[in-house]
Design a protein around this motif. Structure first.
Motif, PDB file in Angstrom:
ATOM      1  N   LEU A  77       0.806  -1.224   0.000  1.00 17.79           N
ATOM      2  CA  LEU A  77       0.000   0.000   0.000  1.00 17.79           C
ATOM      3  C   LEU A  77       0.836   1.269   0.000  1.00 17.79           C
ATOM      4  O   LEU A  77       0.388   2.315  -0.473  1.00 17.79           O
ATOM      5  CB  LEU A  77      -0.918   0.013   1.234  1.00 17.79           C
ATOM      6  N   LEU A  78       2.051   1.185   0.537  1.00 15.35           N
ATOM      7  CA  LEU A  78       2.849   2.395   0.726  1.00 15.35           C
ATOM      8  C   LEU A  78       4.331   2.063   0.620  1.00 15.35           C
ATOM      9  O   LEU A  78       4.842   1.255   1.402  1.00 15.35           O
ATOM     10  CB  LEU A  78       2.540   2.992   2.109  1.00 15.35           C
ATOM     11  N   LYS A  79       5.003   2.656  -0.352  1.00 13.38           N
ATOM     12  CA  LYS A  79       6.444   2.462  -0.492  1.00 13.38           C
ATOM     13  C   LYS A  79       7.152   3.463   0.415  1.00 13.38           C
ATOM     14  O   LYS A  79       7.195   4.663   0.131  1.00 13.38           O
ATOM     15  CB  LYS A  79       6.878   2.650  -1.950  1.00 13.38           C
ATOM     16  N   ASP A  80       7.679   2.945   1.515  1.00 13.59           N
ATOM     17  CA  ASP A  80       8.197   3.824   2.556  1.00 13.59           C
ATOM     18  C   ASP A  80       9.468   3.228   3.144  1.00 13.59           C
ATOM     19  O   ASP A  80       9.574   2.007   3.332  1.00 13.59           O
ATOM     20  CB  ASP A  80       7.135   3.997   3.646  1.00 13.59           C
ATOM     21  N   ALA A  81      10.425   4.087   3.460  1.00 16.63           N
ATOM     22  CA  ALA A  81      11.716   3.630   3.974  1.00 16.63           C
ATOM     23  C   ALA A  81      11.577   2.899   5.306  1.00 16.63           C
ATOM     24  O   ALA A  81      12.255   1.888   5.549  1.00 16.63           O
ATOM     25  CB  ALA A  81      12.655   4.824   4.127  1.00 16.63           C
ATOM     26  N   ILE A  82      10.699   3.390   6.170  1.00 18.59           N
ATOM     27  CA  ILE A  82      10.543   2.772   7.489  1.00 18.59           C
ATOM     28  C   ILE A  82       9.927   1.383   7.362  1.00 18.59           C
ATOM     29  O   ILE A  82      10.347   0.436   8.041  1.00 18.59           O
ATOM     30  CB  ILE A  82       9.689   3.671   8.404  1.00 18.59           C
ATOM     31  N   ILE A  83       8.942   1.249   6.484  1.00 19.87           N
ATOM     32  CA  ILE A  83       8.321  -0.064   6.278  1.00 19.87           C
ATOM     33  C   ILE A  83       9.362  -1.065   5.781  1.00 19.87           C
ATOM     34  O   ILE A  83       9.436  -2.206   6.265  1.00 19.87           O
ATOM     35  CB  ILE A  83       7.144   0.038   5.288  1.00 19.87           C
ATOM     36  N   CYS A  84      10.194  -0.642   4.833  1.00 23.53           N
ATOM     37  CA  CYS A  84      11.236  -1.534   4.313  1.00 23.53           C
ATOM     38  C   CYS A  84      12.243  -1.903   5.402  1.00 23.53           C
ATOM     39  O   CYS A  84      12.685  -3.057   5.493  1.00 23.53           O
ATOM     40  CB  CYS A  84      11.957  -0.873   3.139  1.00 23.53           C
ATOM     41  N   ASP A  85      12.590  -0.939   6.224  1.00 21.86           N
ATOM     42  CA  ASP A  85      13.503  -1.203   7.341  1.00 21.86           C
ATOM     43  C   ASP A  85      12.895  -2.226   8.296  1.00 21.86           C
ATOM     44  O   ASP A  85      13.562  -3.185   8.721  1.00 21.86           O
ATOM     45  CB  ASP A  85      13.801   0.104   8.071  1.00 21.86           C
ATOM     46  N   HIS A  86      11.630  -2.042   8.620  1.00 26.86           N
ATOM     47  CA  HIS A  86      10.951  -2.975   9.526  1.00 26.86           C
ATOM     48  C   HIS A  86      10.865  -4.372   8.914  1.00 26.86           C
ATOM     49  O   HIS A  86      11.048  -5.377   9.617  1.00 26.86           O
ATOM     50  CB  HIS A  86       9.551  -2.456   9.854  1.00 26.86           C
ATOM     51  N   ARG A 115      15.597   6.382   1.461  1.00 27.40           N
ATOM     52  CA  ARG A 115      16.083   7.429   2.368  1.00 27.40           C
ATOM     53  C   ARG A 115      17.541   7.116   2.729  1.00 27.40           C
ATOM     54  O   ARG A 115      17.823   6.436   3.718  1.00 27.40           O
ATOM     55  CB  ARG A 115      15.218   7.497   3.624  1.00 27.40           C
ATOM     56  N   PRO A 116      18.479   7.618   1.943  1.00 30.65           N
ATOM     57  CA  PRO A 116      19.894   7.227   2.086  1.00 30.65           C
ATOM     58  C   PRO A 116      20.547   7.640   3.404  1.00 30.65           C
ATOM     59  O   PRO A 116      21.572   7.061   3.778  1.00 30.65           O
ATOM     60  CB  PRO A 116      20.572   7.939   0.906  1.00 30.65           C
ATOM     61  N   GLU A 117      19.997   8.619   4.100  1.00 31.09           N
ATOM     62  CA  GLU A 117      20.689   9.161   5.272  1.00 31.09           C
ATOM     63  C   GLU A 117      20.480   8.345   6.548  1.00 31.09           C
ATOM     64  O   GLU A 117      20.908   8.766   7.634  1.00 31.09           O
ATOM     65  CB  GLU A 117      20.237  10.608   5.521  1.00 31.09           C
TER      66      GLU A 117
END
Length: 336
Positions: free
Chosen positions: A277-286, A311-313
């Protein structure tokens, strides 16, 4: 069927005579000389062309009007509006800048400037215009909560969190039981590392509106991050998901609570749905964290890399990958 030019000009002349005799425009009220009358005639003709969406003809009339009266801010504004319709944005911007120079109180010109800047992807300039408009309205309408709210949201989008907080606090003074504003304020206090204040606001928001999904989700996520009150966190986030089942952020929170509770299979299911549903850096990290716990190292690596692409940083994710590579290298050495 559009009127002929001859009829339009007759109509324009009649309108001009009426305006001069009955209700002269402020810009022309001080004199009735031939130049101001001619300017008003062309200006009114431009208005008629505007009515019939004859943009190029309107431009020609407004340009002629300016030849007779270049100091009339309203002619500059009308000309700018038509330039914008024709996609002549540099010309429109120039005319609008002249408009606000001649009439500093003209908020319409600032609004059109903001729209044009947005169209040109000059977002900083657009934001500056919106800020000017909202600040002006906040002075003239000191009890209009919508104005303070819009200004607060503008500052929020610009990451000017202290200024945003100031605006939403004004709304709170006018509407002390506004659950949505409490949620927004809580989110801002989180951004400024004032978690206890944020938690208090989320709790108050839920007390006023037990179905405020944003506050339910945010409070549950905070509890999960702190690894405290995990059962309560699960209840809060489940309530948020029930209210908005296709919200990727809420499903991420649910997956994260499951992760913190050691329920990795449930966490994976929720996070996978969030990812669709959502391409997001936090979701991928989790997702990377969950796959790592499930000993699916390649997938963990894949999602941590995806997180960095978004989110490279993220230094924490970089460290996870470094550690994973070290462990992989060490394991390879042992098998040789």
């Amino acid at each position: 069927m559009p009127l002929s030019k001859k009829i339009l000009r007759l109509l324009c002349l009649g309108t001009v005579l009426f305006l001069l005799g009955r209700a002269p425009d402020k810009a022309y009220a001080s004199s009735a000389d031939s130049s101001s009358a001619e300017a008003l005639a062309h200006y009114t003709m431009g208005l008629v062309h505007d009515l019939y969406e004859s943009t190029e003809e309107a431009v020609a009339e407004y340009e002629k009007a300016l030849e007779s009266d270049p100091a009339h801010y309203l002619i500059h504004f009308k000309l700018a509006s038509n330039y914008a319709r024709l996609g002549m944005y540099p010309e429109a911007i120039a005319e609008l800048k002249t408009t606000v120079r001649l009439n500093t109180e003209d908020l319409q010109a600032h609004y059109l400037l903001a729209l044009i800047y947005s169209t040109q992807k000059q977002y900083d300039l657009a934001s500056a215009e919106y800020e000017l408009i909202l600040k002006s309205l906040s002075r003239t309408e000191p009890e209009n909560v919508e104005v303070f709210g819009y200004l607060g949201q503008l500052y929020y989008s610009q990451k000017k969190y202290d200024k945003a907080i100031e605006q939403f606090e004004k709304v709170m003074q006018l509407e002390p039981k506004n659950a949505e504003v409490m949620f927004l304020l809580g989110s801002l206090y989180l951004e400024t590392q004032q978690k206890p204040v944020a938690v208090d606001l989320f709790l108050k928001s839920i007390e006023i509106d037990p179905e405020h999904d944003g506050s339910l989700n945010s409070l549950g996520y905070i509890y999960a991050e702190d690894e405290a009150r995990l059962d309560e966190a699960l209840d809060l986030v489940k309530r948020a998901v029930t209210l908005d089942p296709d919200n990727g952020a809420y499903l991420d929170s649910l997956g994260w609570v499951y992760y913190k509770k050691g329920m990795y299979t449930e966490a994976l299911e929720s996070l996978q749905k969030a990812d669709t549903l959502l391409k997001d850096a936090i979701i991928c990290d989790h997702l990377g964290d969950v796959y790592y716990k499930l000993n699916e190292v390649d997938k963990a690596k894949q999602y941590w890399k995806l997180s960095l692409d978004l989110r490279p940083e993220q230094t924490a994710v970089v460290e996870k990958l470094k550690q994973l590579n070290k462990n992989t290298t060490a394991d390879s050495s042992k098998t040789r």
